[in-house]
Write a protein that holds these residues in place. Structure first.
Motif, PDB file in Angstrom:
ATOM      1  N   ALA A 210      21.785   4.181 -41.473  1.00 38.35           N
ATOM      2  CA  ALA A 210      20.785   4.617 -42.448  1.00 38.35           C
ATOM      3  C   ALA A 210      19.932   5.763 -41.936  1.00 38.35           C
ATOM      4  O   ALA A 210      19.094   6.276 -42.660  1.00 38.35           O
ATOM      5  CB  ALA A 210      19.890   3.434 -42.849  1.00 38.35           C
ATOM      6  N   GLY A 211      20.093   6.155 -40.666  1.00 34.74           N
ATOM      7  CA  GLY A 211      19.260   7.207 -40.104  1.00 34.74           C
ATOM      8  C   GLY A 211      19.690   8.582 -40.585  1.00 34.74           C
ATOM      9  O   GLY A 211      20.871   8.842 -40.818  1.00 34.74           O
ATOM     10  N   GLY A 212      18.718   9.490 -40.712  1.00 36.54           N
ATOM     11  CA  GLY A 212      19.001  10.860 -41.126  1.00 36.54           C
ATOM     12  C   GLY A 212      19.159  11.776 -39.941  1.00 36.54           C
ATOM     13  O   GLY A 212      19.309  11.347 -38.787  1.00 36.54           O
ATOM     14  N   LEU A 213      19.116  13.087 -40.200  1.00 40.64           N
ATOM     15  CA  LEU A 213      19.302  14.074 -39.141  1.00 40.64           C
ATOM     16  C   LEU A 213      18.216  13.980 -38.075  1.00 40.64           C
ATOM     17  O   LEU A 213      18.487  14.152 -36.883  1.00 40.64           O
ATOM     18  CB  LEU A 213      19.325  15.479 -39.746  1.00 40.64           C
ATOM     19  CG  LEU A 213      20.550  15.868 -40.577  1.00 40.64           C
ATOM     20  CD1 LEU A 213      20.368  17.249 -41.170  1.00 40.64           C
ATOM     21  CD2 LEU A 213      21.810  15.815 -39.726  1.00 40.64           C
ATOM     22  N   GLY A 214      16.977  13.715 -38.480  1.00 40.16           N
ATOM     23  CA  GLY A 214      15.890  13.611 -37.518  1.00 40.16           C
ATOM     24  C   GLY A 214      16.111  12.488 -36.525  1.00 40.16           C
ATOM     25  O   GLY A 214      15.915  12.656 -35.312  1.00 40.16           O
TER      26      GLY A 214
END
Length: 256
Positions: free
Chosen positions: A200-204
């Motif tokens: 579920a994590g994004g690019l950041g």
């Protein structure tokens, strides 16, 4: 071709020089990877990279849409009343001057970690450009045209929606071009602070993990993906600008 070819040639030359110089000097890949190392890392981690990219796209789009709606709506209210503008515009400026990394933890405390907090952070950083540009456009309407509307007994809201808002459209588009790229920045900054792990994590979040593991080639791939995402958002808004302004505004009309 005259517009596309020069930057493409410059990019090819830059990448080729990068590849050759790093290879000849022998810089370790964990210090400065070659372009081929970055491509290899992107292919190797494509599943995680694509998942993170999709998550950041969703967060950025939601933050941008909310900043678009909120910025235009508040600007219309302020432009309708000088008293409202003088009362609340200074606080909008104060909100803009506070670094997003300073208010992001507060947003996380209020709304919890995850996508909701990240979207709010992206909205916060993209809100002021929309508000400021729209307000300037609404207040820059030709006074002679407004007097003509009042001469024909047009109401205040008729003047707003049939004269002031169309006249402010170039300013609104300019604000959207700024806000759409800032929404990407806000989403990635939010992911640093309020992101979640796993798929579920994004690019950041992915950048944080790659940096902690010294996965420099993958780190470059993530950074370039964020840059491409911001450029894509800008190009989409520019295309919309041509659609709305291309037939009548000098900034988008074809030059003879």
């Amino acid at each position: 071709m005259g517009k596309v070819l020069p930057p493409v040639i410059a990019l090819i030359v830059f990448v080729a020089m990068w590849q050759i110089i790093v290879t000849l000097i022998g810089i370790p890949h964990y210090i400065l990877p070659k372009p081929t190392d970055i491509v290899e890392a992107a292919v190797k981690n494509w599943a995680n990279l694509s998942s993170a990219l999709v998550t950041t796209i969703v967060e950025s789009v939601l933050g941008f849409v909310f900043s678009l709606i909120g910025g235009i709506g508040v600007a219309v209210l302020m432009a309708s009343s000088k008293w409202v503008e003088r009362s609340f515009y200074p606080y909008a400026i104060i909100l803009q001057t506070i670094p997003v990394v300073a208010i992001a933890p507060i947003i996380v405390i209020w709304f919890g970690s995850g996508m909701s907090a990240i979207v709010i952070i992206a909205f916060t950083i993209g809100f002021f450009p929309m508000l400021s540009n729209t307000l300037i456009g609404l207040n820059a309407t030709d006074h002679n045209m407004k007097n003509l509307f009042y001469l024909y007994n047009a109401s205040k809201w008729q003047v707003m929606w049939k004269l002031r808002f169309p006249a402010a459209l170039p300013y609104i588009i300019a604000g959207a071009k700024i806000s759409c790229t800032l929404a990407v920045v806000g989403a990635i900054v939010g992911e640093y602070i309020a992101g979640v792990g796993g798929g579920a994590g994004g690019l950041g979040y992915a950048i944080t993990v790659a940096a902690s593991r010294l996965q420099t080639p993958y780190l470059f791939a993530l950074g370039l993906s964020a840059a491409v995402l911001g450029i894509t958002f800008f190009l989409v808004v520019s295309y919309i600008s041509k659609f709305f302004l291309g037939s009548w505004h000098e900034s988008e009309m074809e030059q003879e």
